[in-house]
Design an enzyme around this catalytic site. Structure first.
Site, short mmCIF file in Angstrom:
data_model
loop_
_atom_site.label_atom_id
_atom_site.label_comp_id
_atom_site.label_asym_id
_atom_site.label_seq_id
_atom_site.Cartn_x
_atom_site.Cartn_y
_atom_site.Cartn_z
CE LYS A 84 -96.39 -9.20 20.29
NZ LYS A 84 -95.61 -9.93 20.67
CB SER A 159 -93.24 -8.35 23.56
OG SER A 159 -93.62 -9.42 22.53
CB SER A 183 -93.07 -12.39 23.35
OG SER A 183 -92.12 -11.64 23.60
#
Lengths: 492, 98
Positions: A84, A159, A183
């Site tokens: 990420k 997210s 997330s």
């Protein structure tokens, strides 16, 4: 798509070990997949192709040398993975999904990503995400929305939107995510993959771009529970650079993965997570899963977590308050975007106003509001008290049961743009996950089944919540569920 | 929240909004605040606040000793490579003393 991309990470590692495939071959296949798919899925913000091939070649050389000297290869030796884009990666741009960090190339490595490279993993690139991890759909990314491989008109959750999309679309074998209010678990649920958020303190936060420091936690996203356990085994552990990371030893999660006897397992179903108005199809899939556990000998009990009703409001006070403080560092002085003003204050204001998107701005404003004089007691202090209630209620529940099961999210993946104009509607998607962060507990989402929505099949995730530090328990229950459920794969 | 309060909040946040942007931003801000106000309904009398979940006692901290890199000048250059403006190893910032 070549056959090798369909392998689980564990299968790929076995084939790397027996020489059936090289890391360079595997990495080339992944890069070709990314090149062919990223324009549509938009899972990657940055593809580090050259570096990936160099890392793969170095891995193949290391494996050869290890073989000659009789040494063991790294736990993830040669496996192409992605991270990420909020994990600082030395020499690779790290944006956190924000234009304010568009040109930010860290001079240091996050502990979690560093451990992955030390274990031999190959870095394919950096994955899309909601700006500063603020969002549940990926639509708050300054680099465009990532798309759900099950239906590209829908969001992949957030997210960790690029992480879920890339893993589900076979554009890497596993990925890191981060989880502040769901997330990792919510996007895993929406894309039909596994996502685990460990206990707060299990992984180091050093080098992770901070959102809400008392809630943020690193975790793994993969296509099977075994693969997720494999990544967790590498990234967990104390780090002297993060005083909130726990010094306790990391158990052998992989070794005990298949050791659960479902007979006698006590499963708690919190009444407050099966509310009126939730998607009946989602409820149906979860209850079917629970019935399968029951048929296998598990004991299912209804439990109460009464403060759940206030948890989301408390979370949306605590998280913005911490975010407002954490994001104060973006001032255009030492790194990140600078827009010159007439003086220092104007430069701060212009830089931040140009660099942040709407959602970080909204949360900074809300955070400063709830922390400001005259409002602190009514909001922030009250939210901290609710946090105590949540922790106590979970502790009481875990005296009666071994794990708690809930839907991961109240709805399957929704259409891009469907909730973008109403932030509160989007916040409600976090209702079943934020409590786990507020209480610092470990939670995992494992694909439970599919529902049909407007003619499209969409995955639904089963959330399994465990006691503090009992990642072993939720991983074993997740693995047991995979066996009860049977074969599963994202669309190919 | 009136215009004065909103302006004050924006200043505290070191953010600025055009009047048009503020007009479109304000309703969403208002709805978020209305949502979190729900928390007023929970009875928390006598409940201690919790700023973070400390699940383990005595997490060790690093020794408070500066770590000097092998080549401080080179390391400084690496760290400053991301800076918007530097000169002779210094960060260049707007003047704060007139």
């Amino acid at each position: 798509m070549t056959e090798m991309l369909r392998w689980s990470a564990s299968e790929a590692l076995a084939k790397l070990a027996n020489g059936e495939v090289s890391s360079v071959e595997l990495t080339k296949a992944v890069l070709a997949r990314v090149e062919g798919r990223n324009a549509e899925i938009n899972a990657y913000i940055t593809v580090s192709g050259e570096r990936a091939l160099a890392m793969a070649a170095a891995s193949d050389a290391r494996r050869k040398a290890a073989k000659l000297s009789g040494k063991a290869a790294g736990a993830l030796e040669g496996l192409p993975i992605a991270v990420k884009d909020l994990y600082c990666t030395a020499g690779i741009r790290t944006t956190a999904g924000s234009k304010i960090l568009d040109n930010f190339v860290p001079a240091y490595e996050s502990t979690v990503s560093g451990k992955l490279w030390d274990a031999g993993a190959v870095c394919v690139g950096k994955l899309n995400m909601d700006e500063f991890a603020m969002g549940g759909s990926g639509e708050n990314s300054a680099y465009g929305v990532a798309r759900n491989p099950w239906d590209t008109t829908r969001v992949p959750g957030g997210s960790s939107s690029g992480s879920s999309a890339a893993v589900a679309d076979f554009q890497c074998f596993m990925a890191t995510g981060s989880d502040t209010g769901g997330s990792i678990r919510q996007p895993a649920s929406m894309t039909g993959i596994v996502g685990i958020k460990p206990t707060y303190g299990r992984c180091s936060r050093y080098g992770m771009v901070a959102f809400a420091s008392s809630l943020d936690q690193a975790g793994a996203m993969a296509r099977t529970v075994e693969d997720a356990a494999r990544m967790m085994q590498v990234i967990a552990g104390h780090d002297p650079k993060d005083s909130t990371s726990s010094p306790q030893a990391v158990p052998d999660w992989l070794g005990g993965l298949d050791g659960l006897n479902v007979k006698g397992l006590r499963i708690g179903l919190p009444k407050e997570y099966f509310i009126d108005g939730m998607d009946a199809r989602v409820r149906g899939v979860i209850m079917d899963a629970v019935k399968k556990f029951e048929a296998a000998g598990a004991v299912v009990k209804e439990i109460r977590l009464p403060s759940t009703e206030f948890a989301l409001a408390a979370y949306y006070i605590v998280a913005p308050a911490e975010a407002a403080s954490n994001l104060a560092r973006y001032d255009g002085m030492r790194y990140g975007l600078r827009v010159e003003g007439k003086n220092l204050l104007e430069t701060y204001i212009k830089s931040r106003s140009a660099g942040f998107g709407d959602e970080p701005k909204r949360r900074i404003m809300v955070g400063n509001y709830v922390l400001s004089s005259g409002y602190y007691d009514a909001y922030y202090h009250k939210a901290m008290q609710v946090r105590t209630l949540l922790v106590r209620e979970f502790a009481a529940a875990f005296e009666q049961v071994d794990v708690i099961m809930t839907p991961t999210a109240p709805n399957p993946a929704f259409k891009i743009g469907e909730k973008v104009s109403d932030p509160v509607a989007l916040y409600l998607e976090d209702a079943f996950t934020v409590t786990v962060n507020m209480a610092g507990l470990p939670g995992i989402s494992v694909p439970a089944g599919v529902v049909e929505d407007r003619g499209v099949k969409l995955p639904v995730g089963l959330q399994i919540i465990g006691r503090h530090w009992d990642e072993a328990g939720i991983l074993r229950v997740g693995r047991a569920w995979e066996k009860l459920r049977g074969e599963w794969s994202p669309p190919q | 929240m009136d215009k004065t309060q909103l302006d004050k909040l924006a200043m505290l946040s070191r953010l600025e909004f055009t009047p048009e942007k503020l007009a479109s931003f304000e309703p969403s801000l208002r709805s978020v605040l209305a949502f979190v106000e729900k928390i007023g309904g929970v009875d928390t009398a006598g409940i201690p606040p919790m700023a973070g979940v400390t699940t383990t006692a005595g997490t060790p901290e690093r020794a408070d000793v500066a770590v000097i890199p092998a080549d401080p000048v080179a390391r400084r250059a690496e760290l400053q490579a991301c800076a918007p403006k530097t000169e002779m190893g210094f960060y260049v910032v707007p003047k704060i003393v007139e």
